[in-house]
Design an enzyme around this catalytic site. Structure first.
Site, PDB file in Angstrom:
ATOM      1  N   THR A 165       0.865  -1.171   0.000  1.00 49.58           N
ATOM      2  CA  THR A 165       0.000   0.000   0.000  1.00 49.58           C
ATOM      3  C   THR A 165       0.906   1.227   0.000  1.00 49.58           C
ATOM      4  OG1 THR A 165      -1.708  -1.110   1.278  1.00 49.58           O
ATOM      5  CG2 THR A 165      -1.626   1.286   1.449  1.00 49.58           C
ATOM      6  N   ARG A 193     -13.995  -6.596  -0.780  1.00 43.69           N
ATOM      7  CA  ARG A 193     -13.070  -6.683   0.350  1.00 43.69           C
ATOM      8  C   ARG A 193     -12.409  -5.334   0.612  1.00 43.69           C
ATOM      9  NH1 ARG A 193      -7.195  -5.785   0.905  1.00 43.69           N
ATOM     10  NH2 ARG A 193      -6.562  -6.871   2.809  1.00 43.69           N
ATOM     11  N   GLY A 195      -9.275  -3.726   2.981  1.00 40.45           N
ATOM     12  CA  GLY A 195      -8.165  -3.959   3.880  1.00 40.45           C
ATOM     13  C   GLY A 195      -8.115  -2.868   4.930  1.00 40.45           C
ATOM     14  N   THR A 216       1.410  -1.252   6.023  1.00 39.15           N
ATOM     15  CA  THR A 216       1.255  -1.887   4.723  1.00 39.15           C
ATOM     16  C   THR A 216       1.301  -3.404   4.905  1.00 39.15           C
ATOM     17  OG1 THR A 216       3.616  -2.057   4.136  1.00 39.15           O
ATOM     18  CG2 THR A 216       2.529   0.035   3.677  1.00 39.15           C
ATOM     19  N   HIS A 217       1.006  -4.101   3.837  1.00 41.80           N
ATOM     20  CA  HIS A 217       0.986  -5.560   3.761  1.00 41.80           C
ATOM     21  C   HIS A 217      -0.320  -6.132   4.314  1.00 41.80           C
ATOM     22  CE1 HIS A 217       5.046  -4.806   2.555  1.00 41.80           C
ATOM     23  NE2 HIS A 217       5.357  -6.091   2.447  1.00 41.80           N
ATOM     24  N   THR A 218      -0.337  -6.929   5.375  1.00 42.58           N
ATOM     25  CA  THR A 218      -1.519  -7.719   5.748  1.00 42.58           C
ATOM     26  C   THR A 218      -2.486  -6.923   6.614  1.00 42.58           C
ATOM     27  OG1 THR A 218      -0.088  -9.663   5.690  1.00 42.58           O
ATOM     28  CG2 THR A 218      -2.300  -9.952   6.595  1.00 42.58           C
ATOM     29  N   GLY A 219      -3.451  -6.267   5.972  1.00 39.50           N
ATOM     30  CA  GLY A 219      -4.391  -5.426   6.694  1.00 39.50           C
ATOM     31  C   GLY A 219      -5.332  -6.186   7.601  1.00 39.50           C
TER      32      GLY A 219
END
Length: 307
Positions: A165, A193, A195, A216-219
């Site tokens: 992100t 979806r 995040g 950032t990455h796995t929301g």
């Protein structure tokens, strides 16, 4: 003043630096830079260069937060729109709401005079369909997208393809500390979806009295742990920036069920300190930093943490 952003901010970071030097309000300065990122097809996680959802439609998310007033504007799953950070800014300016999603967000974009963009980059469309074809039977391909999508979610959806992100955090010349985010989300996500990028307190948070954070990455992890807000709350409670980030990381590490993946946290405080940490990342993570003592923006490596 200070500005940090993730590595994918390269198309617009210098533009935001120039705007901050000119005294521009922090959110406007960051949106100027993020607009360049959103338009750049070489950035494969944001805007035009991003990836579509499972049925081949682009749905982009963004959020802005004014740390001085703590006003927020967010948009999620927005179709046909590339400058979603600017659209989130208009939500904050024009509406009593905090968030608009989907068709409602696009309707508002029309009212604000935003063009209807062809947001799907041709190469993204090609890669999306080639990957989908590997999983679909001839009968499913003939009926697609009018088939059950949930069974595909564990085989098609690709959070790893989208590494970053775009997140910008700044303290401007007026002493305001602000945050702006923009993303296209997971590749081939289930339609609709969201995040953490448009979720205040999870993917971003700013308070001019203490500091700001963005992820950032796995929301899915930061939404469960309230990561960005936890860091700023830690600063409010008297923790140092290092301690506040460590506290948030400990909360994330305590998650054992659900989807667990990589996470990168960016944070600043009002004293000019910053910290960027990468959790469970298997490749080097870099970020951009600028403050007036630097002759030019620097591309630095994040601190890597293990589970």
């Amino acid at each position: 003043m200070i500005l940090i952003a993730n590595s994918e901010a390269w198309p617009g970071f210098a533009r935001t630096v120039a705007a901050l030097k000119a005294g521009t309000y922090g959110i406007d300065a960051m949106i100027e830079g993020i607009a360049e990122v959103e338009r750049e097809p070489k950035v494969r996680s944001v805007g035009y260069g991003g990836w579509p959802n499972m049925i081949g439609e682009m749905e982009c998310d963004a959020g802005v937060m004014d740390g001085t007033t703590r006003e927020v504007g967010c948009v999620g799953a927005v179709p046909s729109t590339i400058p979603v950070a600017a659209l989130a800014r208009e939500v904050m300016r024009r509406l009593p709401h905090v968030m608009l999603t989907g068709a409602g967000a696009r309707r508002f974009a029309d009212e604000c005079g935003f063009a209807r963009d062809d947001a799907l980059f041709p190469d993204s469309k090609r890669v999306w369909w080639e990957r989908l074809e590997q999983e679909l039977s001839p009968e499913e391909r003939a009926k697609f997208p009018d088939i059950p999508l949930a069974p595909l979610n564990h085989t098609i959806t690709d959070p790893e393809r989208v590494r970053d992100t775009t997140v910008f955090l700044a303290r401007d010349a007026a002493g305001g500390t602000h945050a702006v985010t923009s993303t296209s989300g997971w590749a081939w996500k289930y339609p609709g979806r969201l995040g953490d990028s448009p979720i205040p307190g999870a993917g971003f948070y700013a308070d001019s009295r203490y500091g700001a954070a963005a992820c950032t990455h796995t929301g899915e992890m930061t939404m469960r742990a309230g990561t960005a807000r936890s860091i700023v709350l830690g600063l409010r409670m008297g923790l140092s920036l290092i301690e506040a980030v460590d506290l948030a990381v400990a909360d994330v590490r305590d998650l054992t069920a659900g989807f667990i993946g990589a996470l990168v946290i960016h944070a600043i405080d009002i004293h000019g300190n910053h910290r960027v940490v990468a959790l469970n990342c298997h490749e080097p993570i870099r970020y951009w930093l600028w403050h007036p003592a630097l002759a030019a923006p620097e591309h630095r490596e994040a601190e890597h943490l293990t589970a």
